[in-house]
Design an enzyme around this catalytic site. Structure first.
Site, PDB file in Angstrom:
ATOM      1  N   HIS A 132       0.840  -1.200   0.000  1.00  0.00           N
ATOM      2  CA  HIS A 132       0.000   0.000   0.000  1.00  0.00           C
ATOM      3  C   HIS A 132       0.877   1.253   0.000  1.00  0.00           C
ATOM      4  O   HIS A 132       0.647   2.188  -0.779  1.00  0.00           O
ATOM      5  CB  HIS A 132      -0.908  -0.023   1.234  1.00  0.00           C
ATOM      6  CG  HIS A 132      -1.686   1.230   1.459  1.00  0.00           C
ATOM      7  ND1 HIS A 132      -3.017   1.368   1.099  1.00  0.00           N
ATOM      8  CD2 HIS A 132      -1.326   2.414   2.023  1.00  0.00           C
ATOM      9  CE1 HIS A 132      -3.429   2.581   1.423  1.00  0.00           C
ATOM     10  NE2 HIS A 132      -2.423   3.246   1.985  1.00  0.00           N
ATOM     11  N   GLU A 133       1.889   1.264   0.849  1.00  0.00           N
ATOM     12  CA  GLU A 133       2.759   2.440   0.936  1.00  0.00           C
ATOM     13  C   GLU A 133       3.584   2.621  -0.340  1.00  0.00           C
ATOM     14  O   GLU A 133       3.782   3.747  -0.808  1.00  0.00           O
ATOM     15  CB  GLU A 133       3.675   2.339   2.160  1.00  0.00           C
ATOM     16  CG  GLU A 133       2.944   2.280   3.491  1.00  0.00           C
ATOM     17  CD  GLU A 133       1.954   3.418   3.670  1.00  0.00           C
ATOM     18  OE1 GLU A 133       2.166   4.507   3.099  1.00  0.00           O
ATOM     19  OE2 GLU A 133       0.950   3.230   4.378  1.00  0.00           O
ATOM     20  N   HIS A 136       1.561   4.294  -2.945  1.00  0.00           N
ATOM     21  CA  HIS A 136       1.579   5.750  -2.786  1.00  0.00           C
ATOM     22  C   HIS A 136       2.810   6.351  -3.457  1.00  0.00           C
ATOM     23  O   HIS A 136       2.732   7.396  -4.107  1.00  0.00           O
ATOM     24  CB  HIS A 136       1.594   6.119  -1.295  1.00  0.00           C
ATOM     25  CG  HIS A 136       0.253   6.115  -0.641  1.00  0.00           C
ATOM     26  ND1 HIS A 136      -0.851   6.748  -1.177  1.00  0.00           N
ATOM     27  CD2 HIS A 136      -0.166   5.565   0.534  1.00  0.00           C
ATOM     28  CE1 HIS A 136      -1.890   6.587  -0.363  1.00  0.00           C
ATOM     29  NE2 HIS A 136      -1.497   5.874   0.672  1.00  0.00           N
ATOM     30  N   GLU A 205      -6.202   7.049  -0.875  1.00  0.00           N
ATOM     31  CA  GLU A 205      -6.188   5.823  -0.083  1.00  0.00           C
ATOM     32  C   GLU A 205      -6.841   4.675  -0.848  1.00  0.00           C
ATOM     33  O   GLU A 205      -6.331   3.557  -0.860  1.00  0.00           O
ATOM     34  CB  GLU A 205      -6.891   6.040   1.262  1.00  0.00           C
ATOM     35  CG  GLU A 205      -6.118   6.889   2.243  1.00  0.00           C
ATOM     36  CD  GLU A 205      -4.731   6.341   2.513  1.00  0.00           C
ATOM     37  OE1 GLU A 205      -4.601   5.147   2.848  1.00  0.00           O
ATOM     38  OE2 GLU A 205      -3.768   7.117   2.373  1.00  0.00           O
TER      39      GLU A 205
END
Length: 286
Positions: A132-133, A136, A205
């Site tokens: 997930h990071e 980003h 997100e």
């Protein structure tokens, strides 16, 4: 594609709001020019310093491969899969479970995890959070969120200047017929800026959740991790400057419509629902 378009629209409206409030406070071409300059300066500051400020805010410390071999290996594998440079790895000394990424582009990125996160999650769920990071980072969301935050901060600063202007020069402005408009600017502009900033955060997100599902091929792992993070946050919330909460993978968001409107993150239920809709689909990176 819709998430990217929505983000661009929100950022454009936020920048236009900054220029508009500058015009309301100072008037004329000079006010517009000042708004453009402020937008440029805040964006430039975000470009160069947002990563250092965020890491310092959470007292994140760099960790080497020798100090955290499993964590480094997992980040390296995901970065290779995502075809981006290996980001710097940081550890935040807190029992709260959370993580964030920062940096202006993939070449200057950092991923930070808390000690609490490492102690809470099994390997597959930790991998999903790291994915997930890294999503980003791939999408340059870290820069987008920093720019949105600094523009919103500049708008709040101008609104404060406008309130001082009314306090000291209200009489002359009232005679010019600008008093009511300035009051509306002071009251509405910061709220509108905050709503736009948080809307950008929630949109990114969702996009990072989907990116993590593509990177790992396991949407359920991230869904399970989000459930654990929500339960953990109820017992041990992440402490820190609220301005950096949009960077975190979990910020707490469930509640009524008004609460969600001013939330940095989508509701956990909405995120899990979208992730589970991806399960069983053929997930590709591009």
């Amino acid at each position: 594609m819709w998430n990217q378009s929505k983000t661009l629209i929100l950022l454009s409206v936020l920048s236009a709001l900054l220029i508009g409030i500058s015009y309301s406070v100072f008037g004329g071409t000079g006010g517009i020019l000042l708004g453009v300059i402020l937008a440029a300066v805040t964006n430039l500051g975000s470009w160069y310093y947002s990563d250092k400020i965020a890491l310092a805010a959470y007292q994140a410390q760099p960790v080497t491969a020798a100090q955290a071999p499993d964590l480094h290996r997992m980040v390296a594998q995901l970065a290779q899969r995502a075809d981006i440079p290996m980001p710097a790895v940081y550890l935040v000394p807190t029992p709260a479970a959370n993580a964030f990424a920062t940096g202006r582009d993939p070449q200057h990125a950092a991923v930070a995890v808390t000690e609490g996160l490492l102690n809470l999650l099994p390997a597959d769920e930790l991998e999903a959070v790291l994915a997930h990071e890294l999503s980003h980072v791939m999408n340059r969301d870290t820069l987008t969120q920093a720019v949105a935050a600094t523009i919103a901060g500049a708008i709040a600063f101008l609104a404060q200047m406008a309130s001082y202007s009314l306090w000291f020069f209200g009489g002359s402005r009232d005679r010019e017929g600008n008093g009511f408009g300035l009051i509306l600017t002071i009251l509405i502009a910061p709220i509108a800026a905050t709503i736009l900033q948080l809307g950008i955060s929630r949109t990114r997100e969702f996009a990072a959740d989907a990116g993590a599902a593509r990177l790992t091929g396991n949407p359920r792992a991230l869904a399970n991790a989000l459930q654990r993070l929500e339960r953990s946050a109820q017992k041990q919330p992440m402490q820190g400057n609220p301005a950096f909460q949009p960077l975190l993978i979990f910020g707490g968001s469930d509640g009524n419509l008004l609460t969600k409107l001013f939330s940095t993150h989508p509701s956990t239920g909405d995120r899990i629902e979208r992730l589970m809709a991806l399960e069983g689909q053929t997930l590709t990176m591009f």
